[in-house]
Write an enzyme that holds these catalytic residues in place. Sequence first.
Site, PDB file in Angstrom:
ATOM      1  N   LYS A  40      -5.620  -0.537  22.904  1.00 28.70           N
ATOM      2  CA  LYS A  40      -7.162  -1.083  22.752  1.00 28.70           C
ATOM      3  C   LYS A  40      -7.705  -1.575  24.063  1.00 28.70           C
ATOM      4  O   LYS A  40      -6.987  -1.611  24.965  1.00 28.70           O
ATOM      5  CB  LYS A  40      -7.119  -2.178  21.670  1.00 28.70           C
ATOM      6  CG  LYS A  40      -6.727  -1.632  20.372  1.00 28.70           C
ATOM      7  CD  LYS A  40      -6.711  -2.498  19.311  1.00 28.70           C
ATOM      8  CE  LYS A  40      -6.353  -2.340  17.776  1.00 28.70           C
ATOM      9  NZ  LYS A  40      -6.430  -3.416  16.804  1.00 28.70           N
ATOM     10  N   TYR A 100     -12.755   2.548  11.304  1.00 30.92           N
ATOM     11  CA  TYR A 100     -12.409   1.346  10.414  1.00 30.92           C
ATOM     12  C   TYR A 100     -13.267   1.150   9.397  1.00 30.92           C
ATOM     13  O   TYR A 100     -13.338   0.093   9.056  1.00 30.92           O
ATOM     14  CB  TYR A 100     -12.646   0.183  11.525  1.00 30.92           C
ATOM     15  CG  TYR A 100     -11.669  -0.151  12.584  1.00 30.92           C
ATOM     16  CD1 TYR A 100     -10.363  -0.273  12.240  1.00 30.92           C
ATOM     17  CD2 TYR A 100     -11.845  -0.101  13.815  1.00 30.92           C
ATOM     18  CE1 TYR A 100      -9.250  -0.548  13.218  1.00 30.92           C
ATOM     19  CE2 TYR A 100     -10.921  -0.655  14.875  1.00 30.92           C
ATOM     20  CZ  TYR A 100      -9.592  -0.594  14.404  1.00 30.92           C
ATOM     21  OH  TYR A 100      -8.651  -0.765  15.406  1.00 30.92           O
ATOM     22  N   ASN A 154      -5.321  -7.727  19.600  1.00 30.29           N
ATOM     23  CA  ASN A 154      -3.933  -7.423  19.576  1.00 30.29           C
ATOM     24  C   ASN A 154      -3.528  -6.173  20.092  1.00 30.29           C
ATOM     25  O   ASN A 154      -2.431  -5.560  19.767  1.00 30.29           O
ATOM     26  CB  ASN A 154      -3.492  -7.379  18.002  1.00 30.29           C
ATOM     27  CG  ASN A 154      -4.361  -6.573  17.073  1.00 30.29           C
ATOM     28  OD1 ASN A 154      -5.154  -5.937  17.769  1.00 30.29           O
ATOM     29  ND2 ASN A 154      -4.022  -6.516  15.587  1.00 30.29           N
ATOM     30  N   HIS A 197      -3.207  -0.263  18.394  1.00 24.83           N
ATOM     31  CA  HIS A 197      -3.417   0.445  17.025  1.00 24.83           C
ATOM     32  C   HIS A 197      -2.476   1.269  16.852  1.00 24.83           C
ATOM     33  O   HIS A 197      -1.936   2.172  17.438  1.00 24.83           O
ATOM     34  CB  HIS A 197      -4.760   0.971  16.841  1.00 24.83           C
ATOM     35  CG  HIS A 197      -5.114   1.853  15.561  1.00 24.83           C
ATOM     36  ND1 HIS A 197      -5.477   1.132  14.391  1.00 24.83           N
ATOM     37  CD2 HIS A 197      -4.865   2.948  15.236  1.00 24.83           C
ATOM     38  CE1 HIS A 197      -5.474   2.101  13.350  1.00 24.83           C
ATOM     39  NE2 HIS A 197      -5.205   3.180  13.930  1.00 24.83           N
ATOM     40  N   GLU A 200      -6.794   9.963  11.113  1.00 24.65           N
ATOM     41  CA  GLU A 200      -7.133   9.424  12.389  1.00 24.65           C
ATOM     42  C   GLU A 200      -7.061  10.516  13.498  1.00 24.65           C
ATOM     43  O   GLU A 200      -7.742  10.455  14.513  1.00 24.65           O
ATOM     44  CB  GLU A 200      -6.322   8.109  12.806  1.00 24.65           C
ATOM     45  CG  GLU A 200      -6.999   7.166  11.652  1.00 24.65           C
ATOM     46  CD  GLU A 200      -5.952   5.765  11.693  1.00 24.65           C
ATOM     47  OE1 GLU A 200      -5.027   5.804  12.338  1.00 24.65           O
ATOM     48  OE2 GLU A 200      -6.299   4.781  10.937  1.00 24.65           O
TER      49      GLU A 200
HETATM   50  P1  IDP Z   1      -3.564  -3.470  11.796  1.00 24.65           P
HETATM   51  O1  IDP Z   1      -4.191  -2.870  12.999  1.00 24.65           O
HETATM   52  O2  IDP Z   1      -2.477  -3.978  11.804  1.00 24.65           O
HETATM   53  O3  IDP Z   1      -3.483  -2.118  10.891  1.00 24.65           O
HETATM   54  P2  IDP Z   1      -5.737  -4.082   9.865  1.00 24.65           P
HETATM   55  O4  IDP Z   1      -5.757  -5.194   8.775  1.00 24.65           O
HETATM   56  O5  IDP Z   1      -6.000  -2.560   9.542  1.00 24.65           O
HETATM   57  O6  IDP Z   1      -4.707  -4.487  10.923  1.00 24.65           O
HETATM   58  O7  IDP Z   1      -7.183  -4.577  10.964  1.00 24.65           O
HETATM   59  C1  IDP Z   1      -7.416  -3.597  11.769  1.00 24.65           C
HETATM   60  C2  IDP Z   1      -7.742  -4.537  13.056  1.00 24.65           C
HETATM   61  O8  IDP Z   1      -8.846  -5.482  12.965  1.00 24.65           O
HETATM   62  C3  IDP Z   1      -6.525  -5.270  13.650  1.00 24.65           C
HETATM   63  O9  IDP Z   1      -5.808  -4.820  14.297  1.00 24.65           O
HETATM   64  C4  IDP Z   1      -7.261  -6.373  14.483  1.00 24.65           C
HETATM   65  O10 IDP Z   1      -7.774  -6.019  15.601  1.00 24.65           O
HETATM   66  C5  IDP Z   1      -8.645  -6.914  13.453  1.00 24.65           C
HETATM   67  N1  IDP Z   1      -8.604  -7.830  12.339  1.00 24.65           N
HETATM   68  C6  IDP Z   1      -8.039  -7.692  11.369  1.00 24.65           C
HETATM   69  N2  IDP Z   1      -8.127  -8.982  10.967  1.00 24.65           N
HETATM   70  C7  IDP Z   1      -8.646  -9.795  11.654  1.00 24.65           C
HETATM   71  C8  IDP Z   1      -9.066 -11.298  11.505  1.00 24.65           C
HETATM   72  O11 IDP Z   1      -8.647 -11.823  10.576  1.00 24.65           O
HETATM   73  N3  IDP Z   1      -9.613 -11.567  12.780  1.00 24.65           N
HETATM   74  C9  IDP Z   1      -9.986 -10.831  13.938  1.00 24.65           C
HETATM   75  N4  IDP Z   1      -9.796  -9.441  13.889  1.00 24.65           N
HETATM   76  C10 IDP Z   1      -9.058  -8.969  12.824  1.00 24.65           C
HETATM   77 MG    MG Z   2      -4.963  -0.899   9.899  1.00 26.21          MG
END
Ligand code: IDP
Ligand code: MG
Length: 151
Positions: free
Chosen positions: A10, A50, A113, A116, A127
């Site tokens: 990312k 997303y 984080n 992805h 994807e």
């Molecule tokens: P993942 O990336 O581990 O699959 P997902 O629940 O699919 O997690 O969420 C997609 C992305 O959205 C996360 O990687 C993160 O960047 C962002 N995200 C998810 N939950 C939160 C939150 O509570 N606060 C801020 N960003 C979030």
């Molecule tokens: Mg996800």
Amino acid sequence: MIEKTFAMVKPDGVQRGLVGKIVQRFEERGLKICGMKFMRIPKELAERHYEEHKGKSFYEPLLSYITSGPVVCMVLEGENAVAALRAMMGKTNPQDALPGTIRADFGQATGRNIVHGSDSSESAKREINLFFNDYEIQKYDKIDESWLFER
Ligand code: IDP
Ligand code: MG
């Protein structure tokens, strides 16, 4: 089962100079790079990628984050590659991720984080098709395959 998955460094990973370290982890695991590109994700593509999160509180900040700078997109192949990549990434919130995972080793916040990875085989197919054309996905033999797998 040998399968493909979709991975992305990312914008924060790119800005923080972590592309090489992250790709190195995938290569050292023996995951085969079948596709790779450096790109800035257009807003419409981010929305499609997303779409499952539309309406959630973090959706708009997530779109801003993922389109805020260039990313590195990859198609990786290997034994149970979807689960393997998710395990290497660690939990969504780096605070919950285990040491040794990418998110724990390089990050601190859910909204930054670093990586992805597709969460299922169905997501992986979806994807990969969203981000890559057929001609951008390479079929080739790699010299380590007979040493990575029992054949
Ligand atoms: P993942 O990336 O581990 O699959 P997902 O629940 O699919 O997690 O969420 C997609 C992305 O959205 C996360 O990687 C993160 O960047 C962002 N995200 C998810 N939950 C939160 C939150 O509570 N606060 C801020 N960003 C979030
Ligand atoms: Mg996800």
